[in-house]
Write an enzyme that holds these catalytic residues in place. Structure first.
Site, short mmCIF file in Angstrom:
data_model
loop_
_atom_site.label_atom_id
_atom_site.label_comp_id
_atom_site.label_asym_id
_atom_site.label_seq_id
_atom_site.Cartn_x
_atom_site.Cartn_y
_atom_site.Cartn_z
N LYS A 160 5.55 1.67 -3.14
CA LYS A 160 5.39 3.14 -3.69
C LYS A 160 5.81 3.05 -5.16
CE LYS A 160 4.84 7.39 -2.16
NZ LYS A 160 4.03 7.80 -1.13
N GLN A 183 7.47 3.90 3.94
CA GLN A 183 5.85 3.54 4.05
C GLN A 183 5.57 2.44 4.83
OE1 GLN A 183 3.90 5.47 1.46
NE2 GLN A 183 2.22 5.01 2.89
N LYS A 215 5.43 3.45 8.35
CA LYS A 215 4.20 4.29 8.58
C LYS A 215 3.01 3.37 8.50
CE LYS A 215 4.11 7.71 5.39
NZ LYS A 215 3.67 8.51 4.12
N LYS A 275 0.88 -1.00 0.05
CA LYS A 275 -0.10 0.04 0.00
C LYS A 275 1.06 1.28 -0.04
CE LYS A 275 -3.81 2.15 0.26
NZ LYS A 275 -3.46 2.73 -1.00
N SER A 288 -6.82 5.89 3.83
CA SER A 288 -6.98 4.74 2.74
C SER A 288 -7.26 3.50 2.87
CB SER A 288 -5.56 4.77 2.01
OG SER A 288 -5.40 5.80 1.28
N THR A 305 -4.55 13.55 5.37
CA THR A 305 -3.41 13.63 5.54
C THR A 305 -3.05 14.96 6.35
OG1 THR A 305 -2.99 12.37 3.70
CG2 THR A 305 -0.78 13.19 4.94
N GLY A 342 -2.72 8.37 -4.34
CA GLY A 342 -2.09 9.63 -4.66
C GLY A 342 -0.89 9.84 -4.05
N ASP A 343 -0.26 10.77 -4.59
CA ASP A 343 1.11 11.44 -3.88
C ASP A 343 1.20 12.73 -4.64
OD1 ASP A 343 3.39 10.50 -1.73
OD2 ASP A 343 4.44 11.47 -3.45
N ASN A 380 -2.50 18.94 -2.01
CA ASN A 380 -3.15 18.25 -1.18
C ASN A 380 -3.29 18.51 0.62
OD1 ASN A 380 -4.12 15.40 0.46
ND2 ASN A 380 -6.00 16.33 -0.64
#
Ligand code: NDP
Ligand code: 2IT
Length: 444
Positions: free
Chosen positions: A125, A110, A113, A89, A376, A208, A164-165, A239
């Site tokens: 990622k 990630q 996290k 993820k 998410s 976020t 997204g990123d 964002n």
């Protein structure tokens, strides 16, 4: 040479020319030293060597046709780093600076996290060196369709779930989802950050930035303080930055500056977020325009100067390595009390050292910006159950998760003899669960 030092040395030798990956690995592995010292068995099982080696890396060609009829070619990436505790993820980044080093640093971060969220998600990622800036909607669509035509064979709702990123927002997720559904004939939760009309979750857009501010508020609350009346500087105007600004303002703080990659605006009266949203979410305009629309606001060319603005709270929410030792020193000199990382790895190792020495409360990215991926995972849960939760339900869960992460990293830091060091605390708290799962799975 101790185990951590040896793994770091070998990682640099085996992966030359990957400075961002080296930087993230250095921060993480140094933070893990106290837990590694308590587990001598890790070395024989090569646990750290396995942890820093992605399970799979996919690199692919993305050809597409621009509006003038010219064929363009970009590189596509997906790093499936670790699936010990759940399906891979993590987001997709579209930015001209994207390369393997950047995707690997983001993927490694990630893993921990996602573990910190307490939800069953592994780490991955991806992205591309495609630059959505200045492209028409149809160009972005053709690029996304070509990108997904290859990516769709590597992902799935129980395998790998991108989101997204930087450079990937609602528009891009829509085009990516449309192409996945068309090729695979499955309407499933294979991407998160989806629009509300086709399976998205309420509060994912805000998550976020809101999550970051919930954690900052919790850290202040534990010290008998709050955001009320505090002056805040936020970098970025995408964002994460926009919704960090919104929640900070809702909690009574004054946000005086934001930037995009060209320059920053300083608004001593406090950022007018409706103008900022109109410019960035609707018009996709440059931040310079803010100063033309809001009386009393100043525009300054270049980004670095933003960190010279006096503030109580600094929230870097744009990109990696925005705050170096010099910018950190300027913030400290001007009395910053707390730094919350909304972006991934926005502070250099030298910058972190400056904050540590000055006793600034430092909330590291993998904890502070985990609200996005946590929500998410809540979107995935809603997709699987074919149910939708209200904004209030999702927001309340998000807040609970952020407060929990803060407590877990604080506790881990105390337990391992590094109280107040949230960099180590977050790394240790995140790593424990991943390590236990990897050990349980045998040599894989
Ligand atoms: P967006 O694309 O929405 O916004 C990115 C912002 O950062 C823009 O203002 C952009 O300016 C600026 N920016 C990007 N690159 C640079 C650069 N090299 N120099 C200066 N400014 C730059 O991205 P997000 O808000 O989604 O992401 C921001 C950060 O937060 C990233 O580090 C991302 O990895 C991290 N993050 C995002 C999450 C999410 O859910 N979206 C979750 C957790 C972390 P410009 O428009 O001029 O390029
Ligand atoms: O860095 C991140 O955590 C994200 N870009 C969000 C990832 C996600 O899967 O929601």
């Amino acid at each position: 040479m101790d185990y951590v030092e040896r793994v770091l040395k070998e990682l640099k030798e085996k992966n030359p020319n990957e400075p961002e990956f080296h930087q993230a690995a250095t921060e993480i592995l140094n933070g893990l030293k106290p837990i590694v010292a308590r587990h001598p068995e890790y070395e024989k099982l090569a646990l750290l060597e396995r942890f820093v080696e992605p399970e799979r890396v996919v690199i692919f060609r993305v050809p597409w046709v621009d509006d003038a009829g010219m064929v363009r070619v970009n590189k596509g990436y997906r790093v499936q780093f670790n699936s010990a505790i759940g399906p891979y993820k993590g987001g997709l980044r579209f930015h001209p600076s994207v390369n393997l080093s950047i995707i690997k640093f983001l993927g490694l971060e990630q893993i921990l996290k996602n573990s910190l969220t307490g939800l069953p998600i592994g780490g991955g990622k991806g992205g591309s060196d495609f630059d959505p800036k200045g492209k028409s909607d149809m160009e972005v669509m053709r690029f996304c369709q070509s990108f997904m035509t290859e990516l769709c064979r590597h992902i799935g709702q129980d395998t790998d779930v991108p989101a997204g990123d930087i450079g990937v927002g609602g528009r891009e997720i829509g085009y990516l989802f449309g192409q996945y559904k068309r090729i695979r004939d499955e309407h499933v939760g294979v991407l998160t950050g989806r629009g509300l009309s086709y399976g998205g979750s309420l509060a994912r857009t805000e998550a976020t930035g809101y999550g970051l501010v919930y954690m900052v508020e919790e850290a202040l609350k534990c010290r008998g303080e709050s955001l009320e009346g505090k002056t805040v500087v936020i970098s970025g105007s995408g964002n994460v930055a926009i919704y960090a600004c919104e929640k900070a303002q809702l909690l009574g703080a004054k946000v005086v500056a934001m930037y995009d990659s060209n320059g920053y605006v300083y608004d001593k009266n406090g950022i007018d977020l409706s103008v900022m949203k109109q410019l960035k979410e609707v018009e996709r305009a440059r931040i310079k325009e803010y100063a033309n629309r809001v009386m009393g606001a100043e525009y300054h060319e270049g980004c670095k100067g933003i960190w010279n603005i006096p503030c109580d709270v600094a929230l870097p929410c744009a990109t990696q390595n925005e705050i170096d030792a010099e910018s950190a020193s300027a913030l400290v000199k001007n009395g910053v009390k707390i730094v919350g990382e909304g972006a991934n790895m926005p502070t250099t190792l030298e910058g972190i050292a400056v904050f540590r020495k000055a006793g600034v409360i430092f909330l590291p990215a993998k904890a502070a910006n985990a609200g996005g991926v946590a929500t998410s995972a809540l979107e995935m849960a809603q997709s699987s159950s074919r149910m939708f939760w209200s904004f209030e339900e999702v927001d309340a869960k998000l807040k609970g998760i952020m407060v929990n992460i803060y407590r877990n990293m604080d506790e881990a830091a105390r337990e391992y003899g590094v109280a107040g060091d949230y960099v180590a605390g977050a790394n240790i708290a995140g790593f424990k669960k991943v390590a236990d799962a990897m050990l349980a799975h045998g040599v894989v």
